[in-house]
Design an enzyme around this catalytic site. Structure first.
Site, PDB file in Angstrom:
ATOM      1  N   ARG A   1       0.843  -1.200   0.000  1.00 40.43           N
ATOM      2  CA  ARG A   1       0.000   0.000   0.000  1.00 40.43           C
ATOM      3  C   ARG A   1       0.880   1.253   0.000  1.00 40.43           C
ATOM      4  O   ARG A   1       0.604   2.223  -0.676  1.00 40.43           O
ATOM      5  CB  ARG A   1      -0.962   0.008   1.208  1.00 40.43           C
ATOM      6  CG  ARG A   1      -1.693   1.347   1.372  1.00 40.43           C
ATOM      7  CD  ARG A   1      -2.984   1.265   2.174  1.00 40.43           C
ATOM      8  NE  ARG A   1      -2.863   0.495   3.397  1.00 40.43           N
ATOM      9  CZ  ARG A   1      -2.230   0.908   4.515  1.00 40.43           C
ATOM     10  NH1 ARG A   1      -1.671   2.100   4.560  1.00 40.43           N
ATOM     11  NH2 ARG A   1      -2.180   0.121   5.567  1.00 40.43           N
TER      12      ARG A   1
ATOM     13  N   TYR B   1     -16.889  16.169 -15.662  1.00 39.97           N
ATOM     14  CA  TYR B   1     -17.311  14.771 -15.577  1.00 39.97           C
ATOM     15  C   TYR B   1     -18.341  14.596 -14.447  1.00 39.97           C
ATOM     16  O   TYR B   1     -18.192  15.196 -13.372  1.00 39.97           O
ATOM     17  CB  TYR B   1     -16.060  13.922 -15.317  1.00 39.97           C
ATOM     18  CG  TYR B   1     -16.326  12.451 -15.185  1.00 39.97           C
ATOM     19  CD1 TYR B   1     -16.679  11.690 -16.286  1.00 39.97           C
ATOM     20  CD2 TYR B   1     -16.224  11.814 -13.945  1.00 39.97           C
ATOM     21  CE1 TYR B   1     -16.917  10.340 -16.168  1.00 39.97           C
ATOM     22  CE2 TYR B   1     -16.458  10.463 -13.820  1.00 39.97           C
ATOM     23  CZ  TYR B   1     -16.807   9.731 -14.937  1.00 39.97           C
ATOM     24  OH  TYR B   1     -17.048   8.393 -14.816  1.00 39.97           O
TER      25      TYR B   1
ATOM     26  N   ASP C   1      -8.032  18.411 -15.241  1.00 38.27           N
ATOM     27  CA  ASP C   1      -8.344  17.027 -15.610  1.00 38.27           C
ATOM     28  C   ASP C   1      -8.036  16.894 -17.100  1.00 38.27           C
ATOM     29  O   ASP C   1      -8.738  17.448 -17.938  1.00 38.27           O
ATOM     30  CB  ASP C   1      -9.827  16.750 -15.305  1.00 38.27           C
ATOM     31  CG  ASP C   1     -10.242  15.324 -15.644  1.00 38.27           C
ATOM     32  OD1 ASP C   1      -9.569  14.689 -16.483  1.00 38.27           O
ATOM     33  OD2 ASP C   1     -11.258  14.854 -15.094  1.00 38.27           O
TER      34      ASP C   1
ATOM     35  N   LYS D   1      -9.159   5.674 -19.443  1.00 37.16           N
ATOM     36  CA  LYS D   1      -9.521   6.080 -20.799  1.00 37.16           C
ATOM     37  C   LYS D   1      -8.317   5.922 -21.743  1.00 37.16           C
ATOM     38  O   LYS D   1      -7.794   4.839 -21.851  1.00 37.16           O
ATOM     39  CB  LYS D   1     -10.074   7.505 -20.779  1.00 37.16           C
ATOM     40  CG  LYS D   1     -11.063   7.781 -19.622  1.00 37.16           C
ATOM     41  CD  LYS D   1     -12.332   6.982 -19.731  1.00 37.16           C
ATOM     42  CE  LYS D   1     -13.173   6.969 -18.461  1.00 37.16           C
ATOM     43  NZ  LYS D   1     -13.482   8.260 -17.864  1.00 37.16           N
TER      44      LYS D   1
HETATM   45  C1  LIG Z   1     -13.875   8.742 -16.568  1.00 41.38           C
HETATM   46  C2  LIG Z   1     -13.488  10.096 -16.139  1.00 41.38           C
HETATM   47  C3  LIG Z   1     -13.206  10.380 -14.790  1.00 41.38           C
HETATM   48  C4  LIG Z   1     -13.333   9.342 -13.697  1.00 41.38           C
HETATM   49  O1  LIG Z   1     -12.372   8.330 -13.849  1.00 41.38           O
HETATM   50  P1  LIG Z   1     -12.611   6.800 -13.367  1.00 41.38           P
HETATM   51  O2  LIG Z   1     -11.357   6.146 -13.780  1.00 41.38           O
HETATM   52  O3  LIG Z   1     -13.824   6.304 -14.090  1.00 41.38           O
HETATM   53  O4  LIG Z   1     -12.827   6.841 -11.901  1.00 41.38           O
HETATM   54  C5  LIG Z   1     -12.808  11.668 -14.474  1.00 41.38           C
HETATM   55  N1  LIG Z   1     -12.710  12.636 -15.413  1.00 41.38           N
HETATM   56  C6  LIG Z   1     -12.989  12.401 -16.712  1.00 41.38           C
HETATM   57  C7  LIG Z   1     -12.864  13.497 -17.702  1.00 41.38           C
HETATM   58  C8  LIG Z   1     -13.385  11.134 -17.118  1.00 41.38           C
HETATM   59  O5  LIG Z   1     -13.684  10.912 -18.410  1.00 41.38           O
END
Ligand SMILES: *Cc1c(COP(=O)(O)O)cnc(C)c1O
Length: 394
Positions: free
Chosen positions: A57, A110, A182, A207
């Site tokens: 961890r 998001y 982000d 993604k």
């Molecule tokens: C999918 C996504 C998230 C969240 O990520 P997870 O891996 O699903 O927890 C945050 N910001 C954006 C722009 C996303 O497309």
């Protein structure tokens, strides 16, 4: 290398993704693929003697290799991996904010980010202002004496609006506020928030970064020692870590990130242009095409566009549903950034949890469709959409 008015590509990106932190001399077997270290704990040489690893961890060799590569790709000093994108965002909010603080966040971020800021943070007396950050005057206006964090996404989801990162960074700096971007939609290959002045870049690794739709993970890159120390503390203290197998998978995915992003970009421009010329399409929202109202701003801060964009069909819910039912190469699914092409209806899927009033304000109507263009042959993608338009009428 400069291209069509966009920023040059980050130098040495593909080489770094493949070679950084991958010297076979770093491990005993000298294997080319880095080893997966699955152990939860590590042998001590004597009681109380601290060595590099003691418990996974807190630290794990496979995770460290991934984190080294992630930092390098963002031109950053540090990167940390988390169990999901939401885990990474949670680390930022709980690691950097305290009761009584205020955060400003883009109004079409998001859905999960929106939920965390609007439903969880208030329970810890952390106040949030949602604002349209594509106009920097709105950002200035939202700042209060206790504002500690600005959170933005560019392009926004699903309407693909662009925020000027350099401009937002100048405002954040002036008021001593942390700016978080982000960067999930573009990856560091196409946009480097830290180079543009942001304090931290966050990814849903699930993604494009992993790119194979088979891992959930998040990450943060930063050059700031204080931010890094606080986030590393929270990563361990709250236990929001990814497992070694997932770290291995993601590291493997990064080896082809530059290649994949090039193909996503080329395919998405071809599909976007086809849709722009189609009589059944009202409007295409694609920052990589000159028709986008902020195309010039987009070019000034990115090295290109990825595979994600949106369009308004002519019609309403009935037409959208008939169209989505008729596709065969595209898959009806949320999420984005994988090798396969996806298509979805934000008002009923990715953004169903957004208040109807807010959806209307943001332009998330029943004829807005979001596409994530994959790595298939572009002529098949175009032919699929073309036949779906024809079938809609039957
Ligand atoms: C999918 C996504 C998230 C969240 O990520 P997870 O891996 O699903 O927890 C945050 N910001 C954006 C722009 C996303 O497309």
């Amino acid at each position: 290398m400069a291209q069509d008015g966009f920023l040059p590509y980050p130098e040495g990106f593909a080489t770094d993704a493949i070679h950084h932190s991958h010297d076979p001399e770093n491990w005993k077997s000298k294997s080319l693929a880095p080893p997966i270290e699955t152990s939860a704990n590590y042998k001590h040489s004597a009681p109380g003697v601290f060595e590099k690893y003691e418990y996974t961890r807190t630290g794990n060799p496979t995770r460290d290799i991934l984190q080294d590569v992630l930092a390098k790709l963002d031109n950053a000093k540090y990167a940390l991996a988390f169990s999901s994108g939401m885990g990474a965002i949670s680390a930022v909010t709980f690691g950097l904010l305290s009761s009584g603080d205020h955060a400003i966040i883009g109004d079409d971020v998001y859905g999960g980010t929106n939920r965390l800021f609007s439903e969880i943070l208030p329970r810890f007396i952390i106040e949030t202002t949602f604002a349209d950050l594509t106009e920097l005057t709105n950002l200035e206006k939202a700042i209060k004496p206790n504002t500690k964090l600005i959170w933005l996404e560019t392009p926004t989801n699903p309407t693909m609006k662009i925020t000027d990162i350099r401009g937002a960074a100048a405002i954040a700096k002036k008021h001593h506020i942390t700016l978080a971007v982000d960067n999930t939609f573009l990856t560091p290959y196409l946009q480097r928030p830290l180079d543009l002045g942001a304090d931290l870049a966050m990814y849903s690794i699930s993604k494009y970064m992993n790119g194979h739709s088979d891992v959930i993970m998040g990450s943060i890159a930063t050059n700031n020692d204080v931010i890094y120390t606080k986030l590393k503390f929270v990563q361990n203290a709250m236990g929001i870590i990814p497992g070694p197998f997932d770290c291995y998978q993601v590291n493997r995915g990064l080896k082809t990130l530059a290649l994949r992003m090039e193909k996503h970009k080329a395919n998405s421009r071809l599909v976007g242009k086809f849709l722009e010329g189609h009589p059944k399409v009202e409007k295409v929202l694609h920052p990589g095409l000159p028709s986008h109202p902020q195309h010039e701003l987009f070019k000034s801060q990115t090295s290109g566009d990825s595979g994600t964009f949106s369009m308004y069909l002519r019609g309403g819910l009935k037409e959208s549903e008939a169209f989505l039912k008729a596709v065969t190469v595209f898959t009806l699914a949320g999420s984005l950034g994988g090798y396969q092409s996806l298509i979805e209806l934000p008002c009923k899927m990715s953004h169903a949890s957004v208040e109807p009033e807010m959806r209307k304000h943001l332009g998330i109507s029943e004829n807005l469709i979001r596409l994530s263009i994959g790595l298939e042959d572009p002529e098949h993608l175009i032919a699929d959409l073309d036949q779906a338009f024809k079938k809609m009428e039957e």
